[in-house]
Structure formats: structure tokens, C-alpha cells
Design an enzyme around this catalytic site. Sequence first.
Site, PDB file in Angstrom:
ATOM      1  N   LYS A  84       0.832  -1.214   0.000  1.00  0.00           N
ATOM      2  CA  LYS A  84       0.000   0.000   0.000  1.00  0.00           C
ATOM      3  C   LYS A  84       0.864   1.260   0.000  1.00  0.00           C
ATOM      4  O   LYS A  84       0.632   2.175  -0.772  1.00  0.00           O
ATOM      5  CB  LYS A  84      -0.923   0.021   1.230  1.00  0.00           C
ATOM      6  CG  LYS A  84      -1.891  -1.143   1.301  1.00  0.00           C
ATOM      7  CD  LYS A  84      -2.897  -0.982   2.441  1.00  0.00           C
ATOM      8  CE  LYS A  84      -2.258  -1.070   3.814  1.00  0.00           C
ATOM      9  NZ  LYS A  84      -1.862  -2.409   4.226  1.00  0.00           N
ATOM     10  N   ARG A  86      -9.562   0.744   9.512  1.00  0.00           N
ATOM     11  CA  ARG A  86      -9.253  -0.650   9.799  1.00  0.00           C
ATOM     12  C   ARG A  86     -10.377  -1.323  10.580  1.00  0.00           C
ATOM     13  O   ARG A  86     -10.314  -2.531  10.801  1.00  0.00           O
ATOM     14  CB  ARG A  86      -7.970  -0.729  10.620  1.00  0.00           C
ATOM     15  CG  ARG A  86      -6.701  -0.949   9.786  1.00  0.00           C
ATOM     16  CD  ARG A  86      -5.524  -0.823  10.721  1.00  0.00           C
ATOM     17  NE  ARG A  86      -4.348  -1.544  10.356  1.00  0.00           N
ATOM     18  CZ  ARG A  86      -3.265  -1.005   9.804  1.00  0.00           C
ATOM     19  NH1 ARG A  86      -3.260   0.259   9.450  1.00  0.00           N
ATOM     20  NH2 ARG A  86      -2.193  -1.728   9.614  1.00  0.00           N
ATOM     21  N   ARG A 143      11.520  -6.699   4.404  1.00  0.00           N
ATOM     22  CA  ARG A 143      11.475  -5.262   4.682  1.00  0.00           C
ATOM     23  C   ARG A 143      12.062  -4.977   6.062  1.00  0.00           C
ATOM     24  O   ARG A 143      12.728  -3.967   6.274  1.00  0.00           O
ATOM     25  CB  ARG A 143      10.022  -4.774   4.620  1.00  0.00           C
ATOM     26  CG  ARG A 143       9.874  -3.277   4.843  1.00  0.00           C
ATOM     27  CD  ARG A 143       8.476  -2.819   4.496  1.00  0.00           C
ATOM     28  NE  ARG A 143       7.561  -2.963   5.621  1.00  0.00           N
ATOM     29  CZ  ARG A 143       6.237  -2.676   5.553  1.00  0.00           C
ATOM     30  NH1 ARG A 143       5.705  -2.259   4.428  1.00  0.00           N
ATOM     31  NH2 ARG A 143       5.473  -2.826   6.611  1.00  0.00           N
ATOM     32  N   ARG A 195      11.580  -1.124  11.446  1.00  0.00           N
ATOM     33  CA  ARG A 195      10.311  -1.243  12.153  1.00  0.00           C
ATOM     34  C   ARG A 195      10.320  -2.510  13.004  1.00  0.00           C
ATOM     35  O   ARG A 195      10.418  -3.604  12.458  1.00  0.00           O
ATOM     36  CB  ARG A 195       9.144  -1.320  11.151  1.00  0.00           C
ATOM     37  CG  ARG A 195       8.769   0.007  10.575  1.00  0.00           C
ATOM     38  CD  ARG A 195       7.665  -0.129   9.545  1.00  0.00           C
ATOM     39  NE  ARG A 195       6.436  -0.760  10.083  1.00  0.00           N
ATOM     40  CZ  ARG A 195       5.272  -0.767   9.445  1.00  0.00           C
ATOM     41  NH1 ARG A 195       5.161  -0.174   8.268  1.00  0.00           N
ATOM     42  NH2 ARG A 195       4.215  -1.346   9.970  1.00  0.00           N
ATOM     43  N   ARG A 208      -0.234  -9.237  13.143  1.00  0.00           N
ATOM     44  CA  ARG A 208      -0.778  -8.124  12.341  1.00  0.00           C
ATOM     45  C   ARG A 208      -1.686  -8.668  11.241  1.00  0.00           C
ATOM     46  O   ARG A 208      -2.751  -8.101  10.957  1.00  0.00           O
ATOM     47  CB  ARG A 208       0.359  -7.300  11.736  1.00  0.00           C
ATOM     48  CG  ARG A 208       1.072  -6.444  12.790  1.00  0.00           C
ATOM     49  CD  ARG A 208       2.413  -5.929  12.307  1.00  0.00           C
ATOM     50  NE  ARG A 208       2.311  -5.111  11.113  1.00  0.00           N
ATOM     51  CZ  ARG A 208       3.326  -4.888  10.283  1.00  0.00           C
ATOM     52  NH1 ARG A 208       4.515  -5.432  10.523  1.00  0.00           N
ATOM     53  NH2 ARG A 208       3.160  -4.122   9.234  1.00  0.00           N
TER      54      ARG A 208
HETATM   55  P1  AMP Z   1       0.849   0.045   9.141  1.00  0.00           P
HETATM   56  O1  AMP Z   1       2.026   0.901   8.895  1.00  0.00           O
HETATM   57  O2  AMP Z   1      -0.376   0.493   8.378  1.00  0.00           O
HETATM   58  O3  AMP Z   1       1.125  -1.436   8.949  1.00  0.00           O
HETATM   59  O4  AMP Z   1       0.455   0.245  10.674  1.00  0.00           O
HETATM   60  C1  AMP Z   1       1.328  -0.144  11.712  1.00  0.00           C
HETATM   61  C2  AMP Z   1       0.576  -0.232  13.034  1.00  0.00           C
HETATM   62  O5  AMP Z   1       0.016   1.026  13.363  1.00  0.00           O
HETATM   63  C3  AMP Z   1      -0.600  -1.198  13.045  1.00  0.00           C
HETATM   64  O6  AMP Z   1      -0.188  -2.535  13.265  1.00  0.00           O
HETATM   65  C4  AMP Z   1      -1.421  -0.643  14.180  1.00  0.00           C
HETATM   66  O7  AMP Z   1      -0.864  -0.987  15.439  1.00  0.00           O
HETATM   67  C5  AMP Z   1      -1.229   0.850  14.023  1.00  0.00           C
HETATM   68  N1  AMP Z   1      -2.306   1.405  13.150  1.00  0.00           N
HETATM   69  C6  AMP Z   1      -2.129   1.954  11.916  1.00  0.00           C
HETATM   70  N2  AMP Z   1      -3.301   2.365  11.390  1.00  0.00           N
HETATM   71  C7  AMP Z   1      -4.239   2.029  12.301  1.00  0.00           C
HETATM   72  C8  AMP Z   1      -5.662   2.145  12.334  1.00  0.00           C
HETATM   73  N3  AMP Z   1      -6.354   2.671  11.308  1.00  0.00           N
HETATM   74  N4  AMP Z   1      -6.314   1.708  13.451  1.00  0.00           N
HETATM   75  C9  AMP Z   1      -5.633   1.179  14.479  1.00  0.00           C
HETATM   76  N5  AMP Z   1      -4.325   1.011  14.487  1.00  0.00           N
HETATM   77  C10 AMP Z   1      -3.613   1.432  13.423  1.00  0.00           C
END
Ligand code: AMP
Length: 371
Positions: free
Chosen positions: A194, A269, A308, A314, A326
Site C-alpha cells: 500500500k 481498519r 522489509r 520497524r 498483524r
Molecule cells: P501500518 O504501517 O499500516 O502497517 O500500521 C502499523 C501499526 O500502526 C498497526 O499494526 C497498528 O498498530 C497501528 N495502526 C495503523 N493504522 C491504524 C488504524 N487505522 N487503526 C488502528 N491502528 C492502526
Amino acid sequence: MIIKLHDLYFKPFITAQEIDDAVSRMVNQIAEDLGDEIPVFIGILNGSFMFVSDFVKKYPKPCEVTFIKLASYEGVKSTEDIQRLIGLTQDLSDRTVVVLEDIIDTGGTMYEIHRIFKNQSTKNLKIATLFYKPEAYKKDYKLHYIGIEIPNKFIVGYGLDYDGLGRDLPEVYQIKTTQYMTNLVLFGPPGAGKGTQAEFLKQKYNLVHISTGDVFRYNIKNETALGKLAKSFIDRGALVPDEVTINMLAAEVEKNSGANGFIFDGFPRTDAQAKALDNLMISKDSQINAMIALEVDDQVLVGRLLERGKTSGRPDDADESIIKNRIKEYYNKTAILKEYYAAQDKYYGVDGVGTIEAITQRLAGVIDNLK
Ligand code: AMP
């Protein structure tokens, strides 16, 4: 939800429930004022058919119902002077007449109503209108009963049309006058690509990219209060609570109020987030145009994320069990959003396996066909 009728966009304005409440109020007031009198309710077609129907169904006492119609004579340009009310065949002598109008704006129809009733020796003539635009009203005729006062903007629904369309809607929509935005939800499990694709799409379509994950990481890095709060959830691969995430997202949208549109990446989400996003878009006179989902198999995802993790720094990419958590969170809580957008006819699945360019092209294919 924003709707399009012919060339114009309209946003939700008055709910079916609010209309119903207003109709009930008018019924109670009129029934009380008229006592045991058997009134003749006269609807002005076409717009008032829905209002009159709901009104008389609620009216608690005997009454008569009839309709008259505004007709314009063809072949003449100006509309105001040559619109005439037709269809009144009933003898109204000594009757109490209540005209039921759907909307009164400039009051042009009011002139016609008074003209047509001037020679009828009615006992009483009352005017009741469901919607009323005080800023537009230019006549002196008294309006006895008013349902809902509205600003001087074009509305459709509940009997009112825009060039023939919209009369059937059970609620009322208001014309949307601000700039049209393209808002996309980029969707897919962690590791679907994404972020990578959002970089290309934001350039190509001049959109603002909001990644909630990136915003959280930025806050963690800068040790803000939000960062500290979010860190414990993120570190174990769990979702940050909705309230926190929704407020943060709204603030990010607010920072970019002149945007041509947004790419939401990692948001929504949950169901609550999706609803909050819809409301946020409505408050901006806009909408989500599409959820575009990158579809990638789980095994491919784990491999990509571990890869990654070697360079991203991360912590949630480095550990296979956190990655699996996740992905599990995605299927438990997030994947249901496919239904949410599919129900609005806005879900587009795209194969997320292939070269970056090939996938960008697939996404662009979807976006270019949206309009
Ligand atoms: P991402 O970079 O999108 O994979 O997000 C990394 C982490 O951020 C996720 O595993 C969640 O812990 C938190 N996070 C990101 N976006 C959301 C969301 N819309 N709602 C809740 N937690 C989020």
C-alpha cells in the site's frame, strides 16, 4: 452518502426521521387548530405528493384530500408569469381549505394559490409548507404552518426533483457546491504494498497521502503523548484504539483542507473507523470514491515483511510472530471492511503480485474508470 443526479452532486441534508417528526408536528398543530372541522387538504403537484401522503396518513380525524397542479404553457420562455395552477374542480364554498406545499422559496406559487382561491368563497384558507426558505421568500402572503426552515440552497428528495430525478428519495439532499475531491481507501493486508503504491498514486493524481501507520511512527519517534499511547499497541501488532486513531486521522485531514483528494492508507481498519471516515467526508461535502484492495497471499506477505524488516527499522516487521499477529488482526477486524464498501458498490480488488509498475498500472486502471 453523496449522490449524483444528472450533472450535479448532492449531500445528505435532512433525514427521513427528521422529516417524519416535522410532519407529525404539523399534523398535531393543524388538527388542534381545526377542531371538528372536516378540512379539504389540497396538495400542489408534483412535489407535494409524498408530504401529502404522509400527512393525511397521520391526520387523526376525517378529512378530504385533493390535488392541483402547476402547469406551464409551452413555447414561452419566462416561467414565472405563465405557470398556472390547474385541476381544481371541487366546490370549496364554506369549506376550510389547507394548502399543503412541499416547499416555499420565492413564493411564486403562493401568488397563484391566492389567485385561484380568490373567487372561491372558502370559509378559511390556510397555507402549510413542509420546507421554507426564509431568505428567498419575497411575498407577503402569510404562511400559517411551517415544518422546517432551510437555507437558500437547492434541495432534492421527498417529492422534490432536479430535472425529473430525486423525487423518490425518502430523505432530503442539498446541492454540494464545493470542489469535487477524489478520495481513495487503499486497502490490503500488511505487506501488500500500500505504502509503495500510494507514493506513485499521490504524484499521478495530485492527492494527499495519509498513512496512519506513518503518522503513528512519526509520533513515536518524536515521543509525543500520542506516540507514547500508541507504541504499546503497535509494538505487539495490535490495533490502536479507534477513538485515538479517528481523532488523529481527522486532524490530518484538517491540516490539508485545500486538497484535491486523499489516499487513505492503513485507515479505516474497523467498522467504527469506516463510519467515522464517511461522516468526516460528508462534513467536507465529499465522499470516499473507492476502496481499492491489493490482494496478496499470506505466505507472500510474511516473506515480504521479513525482508522489509531487515532495512525498515520497524520492530513490528522484524519478528515473525508479530507479523502473523498483524495479519491475524487484519483478517479478524479489518477484512470485514470489504463488505462495508462492497455494499456501497465501491470495492475494487486488484492483484497485488507482480512488478511495482504493473501493479501501479492496475490501480490506475481502476481510478481512471471511476469518473
Ligand atoms: P501500518 O504501517 O499500516 O502497517 O500500521 C502499523 C501499526 O500502526 C498497526 O499494526 C497498528 O498498530 C497501528 N495502526 C495503523 N493504522 C491504524 C488504524 N487505522 N487503526 C488502528 N491502528 C492502526
